[in-house]
Design an enzyme around this catalytic site. Structure first.
Site, PDB file in Angstrom:
ATOM      1  N   VAL A 110      11.195  -4.072 -10.399  1.00  0.00           N
ATOM      2  CA  VAL A 110      10.706  -2.830  -9.800  1.00  0.00           C
ATOM      3  C   VAL A 110       9.344  -3.121  -9.191  1.00  0.00           C
ATOM      4  O   VAL A 110       8.461  -3.667  -9.873  1.00  0.00           O
ATOM      5  CB  VAL A 110      10.573  -1.747 -10.899  1.00  0.00           C
ATOM      6  CG1 VAL A 110      10.010  -0.462 -10.311  1.00  0.00           C
ATOM      7  CG2 VAL A 110      11.920  -1.493 -11.561  1.00  0.00           C
ATOM      8  N   CYS A 111       9.148  -2.772  -7.938  1.00  0.00           N
ATOM      9  CA  CYS A 111       7.860  -3.023  -7.282  1.00  0.00           C
ATOM     10  C   CYS A 111       6.764  -2.200  -7.962  1.00  0.00           C
ATOM     11  O   CYS A 111       6.857  -0.971  -8.053  1.00  0.00           O
ATOM     12  CB  CYS A 111       7.918  -2.653  -5.816  1.00  0.00           C
ATOM     13  SG  CYS A 111       6.282  -2.658  -5.048  1.00  0.00           S
ATOM     14  N   ILE A 112       5.724  -2.886  -8.378  1.00  0.00           N
ATOM     15  CA  ILE A 112       4.675  -2.206  -9.148  1.00  0.00           C
ATOM     16  C   ILE A 112       3.925  -1.176  -8.294  1.00  0.00           C
ATOM     17  O   ILE A 112       3.632  -0.074  -8.762  1.00  0.00           O
ATOM     18  CB  ILE A 112       3.706  -3.227  -9.805  1.00  0.00           C
ATOM     19  CG1 ILE A 112       2.719  -2.496 -10.717  1.00  0.00           C
ATOM     20  CG2 ILE A 112       2.962  -4.059  -8.774  1.00  0.00           C
ATOM     21  CD1 ILE A 112       2.014  -3.404 -11.694  1.00  0.00           C
ATOM     22  N   ALA A 116       6.140   1.779  -7.705  1.00  0.00           N
ATOM     23  CA  ALA A 116       6.384   2.458  -8.978  1.00  0.00           C
ATOM     24  C   ALA A 116       5.172   3.293  -9.391  1.00  0.00           C
ATOM     25  O   ALA A 116       5.307   4.449  -9.806  1.00  0.00           O
ATOM     26  CB  ALA A 116       6.715   1.428 -10.056  1.00  0.00           C
TER      27      ALA A 116
END
Lengths: 130, 102, 136
Positions: free
Chosen positions: A77-79, A82
């Protein structure tokens, strides 16, 4: 052959995550590998562990988690995406001083470099979005 | 090695099919998925454009998305091939790159 | 193609601000610069609106990220293709767009344009050359 899948839309709102899931399942059944599944834009919402879909509907997050467990998929998940949308794992919640976290343990949080690296390392990169 | 182009938008709402048709080369493959599958139906305003594309490109439609929306092979333009998810995977493997027209 | 280097194209087809895709796509582009790949950007359809000049967001409250496109040259991203037909369909010319440039280290750091006006057919050829196409 191995594939990196980029999923840019959230669950239920758009078919993108379902299509990517069916594609991943079919690819694995045919003996291909999934190098990485990267969740970006609203796609990060696929990683919530708190969704409660109606009982007669599919559970998209749990479907991904089960597939990941069976095939040891790397689901990232792209930080940045997110954080923008209030998706945090326990570490990040602690770091940011938030009182809750919501990311399913089958997913991990990391940077956008993981997407680019996924494009470099995999034989094919496919985008599923809107 | 030819490219695979994926379209997932209804051509009656968005212009991604048109954009894809204009920027895909002869010998490439166009796969219609999700809401784009209705573009494969007979008698629509995009049927002529797709029929022209069929002449020099491979046009495919994801059968499960077609069935999901209430249509079958009988209702789509001649020359469009129906694929299942396994066929979708094969298309990706057989082409050197995939472009999704979002 | 050099050994181990892939041709990456970021395909921009959506207008900015109405949805987040343009902003978040640009964030990937900037990260990609660190990987020493052969990176290019294409702007077609409503994507051409991403690089219009004079974007002012004070009244809308949106984050103005247009300046980041001007920084692409500093990241050695200097192949920016703009589709001619998409501009024409929208009543635009290159004069409506930001001037995106880079400094050429092989030519005494001369400032050069990063922007190439290409026809739809030329863009089709460019798309055909790519190893990875990231769309948004």
């Amino acid at each position: 052959m191995n594939f990196t899948l980029l999923i840019n839309e959230g669950p239920y709102q758009h078919q993108a995550s379902d299509t990517a899931y069916q594609f991943a399942k079919a690819a694995l059944e045919k003996g291909h590998e999934i190098y990485r599944v990267f969740f970006y834009n609203d796609g990060v919402n696929n990683a919530t562990r708190l969704a409660i879909p109606p009982q007669d509907d599919r559970n998209i997050t749990e479907n991904w988690a089960a597939l990941a467990k069976e095939h040891e998929l790397d689901m990232v998940v792209c930080i940045a995406a997110a954080q923008r949308r209030g998706m945090l794992d326990a570490d990040e919640a602690g770091r940011q001083g938030k009182d809750a976290d919501n990311i399913h343990p089958a997913f991990r949080i990391s940077g956008l470099g993981q997407l680019v690296e996924g494009g470099i390392q995999a034989d094919r990169l496919l985008t599923f979005g809107d | 090695m030819a490219k695979l182009h994926i379209v997932n938008k209804s051509p009656f709402e968005r212009n991604s099919l048109k954009s894809c048709l204009g920027k895909s080369k002869e010998g490439s493959t166009i796969l219609l998925i999700e809401d784009a599958v209705v573009g494969a139906l007979k008698g629509t305003v995009v049927a002529d454009d797709l029929s022209s594309a069929i002449a020099n490109k491979n046009v495919c439609v994801l059968g499960s998305d077609l069935n999901t929306r209430g249509f079958t092979e009988a209702e789509i333009l001649d020359g469009i091939k129906i694929v299942d998810y396994a066929g979708f995977v094969d298309l990706v493997a057989e082409h050197s790159n995939v472009q999704s027209w979002l | 193609m050099s050994e181990g280097i892939k041709k990456f194209m970021f395909m921009n087809t959506k207008a900015p601000y109405g949805t987040v895709y343009a902003l978040e796509s640009l964030e990937v582009v900037l990260i990609s610069a660190a990987f020493d790949q052969d990176v290019s950007l294409a702007f077609c359809d409503d994507g051409v609106f991403q690089i219009t000049d004079n974007q002012k967001t004070d009244g809308s409250g949106m984050k103005n990220f247009s300046a980041a496109y001007k920084a692409l040259g500093d990241y050695d991203i200097n192949k920016i293709y703009v589709e001619k037909e998409s501009l024409e369909e929208r009543g635009l010319t290159m004069d409506n767009l930001m001037k995106l440039t880079y400094e050429d280290e092989d030519d005494d750091w001369a400032e050069k344009t990063s922007m190439y006006l290409v026809t739809r057919a030329e863009l089709a050829d460019l798309i055909d050359e790519q190893d990875v196409t990231i769309s948004s």
